[in-house]
Design an enzyme around this catalytic site. Structure first.
Site: not given
Length: 413
Positions: A113, A175, A198, A243, A246, A311-312, A345, A399, A404
């Site tokens: 994406y 979508q 986003n 930042q 954005h 994140e950073h 970046d 068990e 088994h």
């Protein structure tokens, strides 16, 4: 404007998160039922009113970009590729122990994406697709929204061409993610979806995880800067603004034990943004998700940063290398005055697709490993089997799994 705040303070709007989730769930359900028809409907609603089914798939890449930008992008491609190859070398060490081994194989199909709302982030395409190529993914596709002229950025088209990607889906938002996760008449179902986006894109990835693999939750950008009196207040101010620009959902926080630095940074930000073309947008972002946190010492600063799990994380302090051991949660760490987030970046080499929203507590950055699967291979011979059988029978019967145990006994009869 940037203000001094007491920690903890509210960063997330739960009411808004619930609204976003409701919209995304509705879109996913529609794509699941109507496929391409739903893709067209939501793309018309959000991106281009005259969008048609035949617009979904783009296989002919026509573009015209500056020769110097072609050269620059190619240099960036090589840096990302070199780092990804080094990652792969570190991953593919052969493991053999107790008649067991491991094979590492790439997924077959990956959907990347690429955000293209406020600006076409072609660098994110490189940062996502190159690790997938190095990992050995056979089929790599792109999903990116059309612009107001129903076109794709020429820079995205150029990057797709040099990466050898053959098909782009001109679809964005939830979508686009739903189409790649569920499959439609035009869009094949992917094994992994990767890339930034986003809050709607990331919510779709969150909901659809399990139906499809995902890289990480790489939503609206975040920065936490830990700084002391050693820091240059102008550097800190610009890093916060880099930042914040954005968008409204971005987060920009300074944590410092220095009131003097806090005051200087606050004044620098005020002076700088007076000349910004989008001054009101920046102001709203800083008021909503920005701030300065004053602490007693650096130990407290790192403790708060680990709770935020940004994140950073930027360290603009004296001898920053000595403090790295205190970091538990961060998507990426930027050490010293001359390692701004912008270097990460656009140039450093590791992918800038990083976990956001506190998810660096349990998620990592996008890397070659994102696109690889580890498969155990167990190759017992009869001798090893007979050594293990009594232990395995005892464990399985304890068990209550008697079939088994019998699958073991059958082999000694």
């Amino acid at each position: 404007m940037l203000s001094i705040k007491k920690y903890p303070f509210k960063l997330k709007n739960k009411k808004e998160e619930k609204k976003v989730r409701g919209i995304v769930e509705r879109i996913i359900k529609d794509v699941s039922k109507r496929g391409d028809e739903a893709i067209v409907y939501w793309t018309r609603k959000f991106d281009y009113p005259e969008f048609k089914k035949e617009d979904i798939t783009v296989e002919k890449f026509d573009f015209d970009i500056e020769p110097e930008m072609e050269t620059l992008v190619d240099k960036l491609k090589n840096r990302i590729e070199d780092f990804a190859k080094a990652q792969l070398d570190g991953i593919k060490n052969k493991i053999e122990l107790n008649k067991c081994s491991q094979v590492i194989v790439p997924v077959k199909k990956t959907g990347i994406y690429v955000p293209s709302g406020k600006a076409p982030l072609f660098s994110s395409l490189l940062m996502s697709a190159i690790p997938a190529k190095v990992a050995g993914v056979e089929e790599i596709y792109i999903a990116t929204p059309p612009n107001r002229e129903n076109k794709i950025s020429p820079y995205i088209l150029f990057c797709a061409k040099i990466l050898g990607i053959k098909k782009i889906f001109k679809v964005g938002g939830a979508q686009g993610v739903a189409g790649m996760a569920l499959g439609t008449e035009s869009i094949p179902k992917m094994d992994i979806i990767a890339g930034a986006g986003n809050k709607y894109v990331q919510e779709a990835k969150r909901i659809l995880f399990g139906t499809v693999g995902i890289d990480t939750i790489a939503g609206p950008t975040e920065i936490v800067i830990i700084a002391d009196d050693h820091a240059n207040p102008e550097f800190v101010a610009w890093d916060l603004l880099s930042q914040a620009e954005h968008g409204l959902d971005s987060m920009a926080i300074l944590i410092t034990p220095s009131f003097n630095l806090a005051r200087k940074v606050k004044n620098y930000v005020k002076d700088i943004i007076s000349d910004f073309p989008e001054i009101e947008s920046i102001k709203r972002t800083l008021k909503r998700n920005g701030g300065i946190i004053l602490v007693e010492n650096l130990e407290e600063a790192f403790s708060i940063a680990n709770e935020i799990a940004p994140e950073h994380l930027s360290l603009q302090i004296k001898e920053p290398e000595n403090w790295i051991k205190l970091i538990r949660n961060a998507g990426a760490v930027f050490v010293g005055d001359y390692s701004p987030v912008t270097i990460g970046d656009y140039w450093a080499g590791p992918s800038h697709i990083l976990p956001t929203g506190g998810t660096s507590r349990f998620l990592s950055l996008l890397s070659v490993r994102t696109f690889l699967k580890e498969i155990s291979v167990i190759s017992f011979d009869r001798e090893e089997f007979l050594k293990a059988k009594e232990n395995v029978i005892a464990l399985s019967e304890k068990e209550g799994l008697f079939a088994h145990a019998e699958s073991i006994r059958a082999r000694e009869r």
